[in-house]
Design a protein around this motif. Structure first.
Motif, short mmCIF file in Angstrom:
data_model
loop_
_atom_site.label_atom_id
_atom_site.label_comp_id
_atom_site.label_asym_id
_atom_site.label_seq_id
_atom_site.Cartn_x
_atom_site.Cartn_y
_atom_site.Cartn_z
N VAL A 142 0.86 -1.18 0.00
CA VAL A 142 0.00 0.00 0.00
C VAL A 142 0.90 1.23 0.00
N TRP B 196 -4.44 -3.71 3.39
CA TRP B 196 -5.50 -4.53 2.81
C TRP B 196 -6.13 -5.37 3.91
N GLY C 202 -0.01 -5.23 -6.25
CA GLY C 202 0.06 -3.85 -5.77
C GLY C 202 1.45 -3.25 -5.82
N LYS D 117 -3.48 1.19 -3.17
CA LYS D 117 -4.64 0.33 -2.96
C LYS D 117 -5.86 0.83 -3.73
N GLN E 181 -7.90 -1.23 -6.52
CA GLN E 181 -9.33 -1.52 -6.40
C GLN E 181 -10.09 -1.02 -7.62
#
Length: 153
Positions: A27, A34, A119, A130, A134
């Motif tokens: 992240v 997460w 990621g 993140k 998504q």
């Protein structure tokens, strides 16, 4: 530009189990780690996309097969009929090729999710973010590297 890998046999392409814990996924600074639910949602979305794409590829291949079979039966066709058949065939081929590429990217994202590299930017190694993952779960580059790549082309 590098050649793209074809995905004809996808039965063993996606590992069945998750190896990385959700908290181990990358992240950006300031983002929450997460959660188990977020990882499950990302995985479920990717698996659903993969299944949908396999169905699209199968349909496109069947349509192409029919078009190829009918292309030899052009007796009496004028130039417009022949041109229309060619355009339709090329369109179906383009759709199948695009679906195969997106399926490859989807399966690659699932492998990265399982290995714990989901990621992470494949170019610089920094977290992609993140929120970006998504929004676009097949992303392999951070925004900066993606912008640099697009400027080159």
């Amino acid at each position: 530009m590098a050649a793209k890998k074809s995905t004809t046999d996808t039965s063993a392409a996606v590992p069945p189990a998750r190896a990385a814990a959700p908290g181990d996924l990358a992240v950006r600074a300031g983002e929450d780690p997460w959660t188990e639910e977020e990882v499950a949602e990302a995985r479920a979305g990717l698996l659903a996309d993969a299944e949908r794409l396999r169905t699209e590829i199968s349909s496109a291949e069947k349509a192409l097969s029919g078009l190829m079979r009918d292309s030899g039966d052009g007796a009496g066709d004028d130039q417009a009929d022949t041109g229309t058949k060619n355009v339709t065939r090329e369109h179906e081929m383009a759709l199948a090729t695009n679906a195969r590429e997106v399926l490859y990217q989807t399966e690659r994202a699932l492998r990265r999710l399982q290995s714990g590299t989901y990621g992470l930017c494949e170019n610089c190694g920094n977290p992609i973010g993140k929120a970006r993952m998504q929004a676009f779960p097949r992303a392999t580059l951070c925004v900066d590297c993606k912008q640099r790549q697009e400027r080159r082309f």
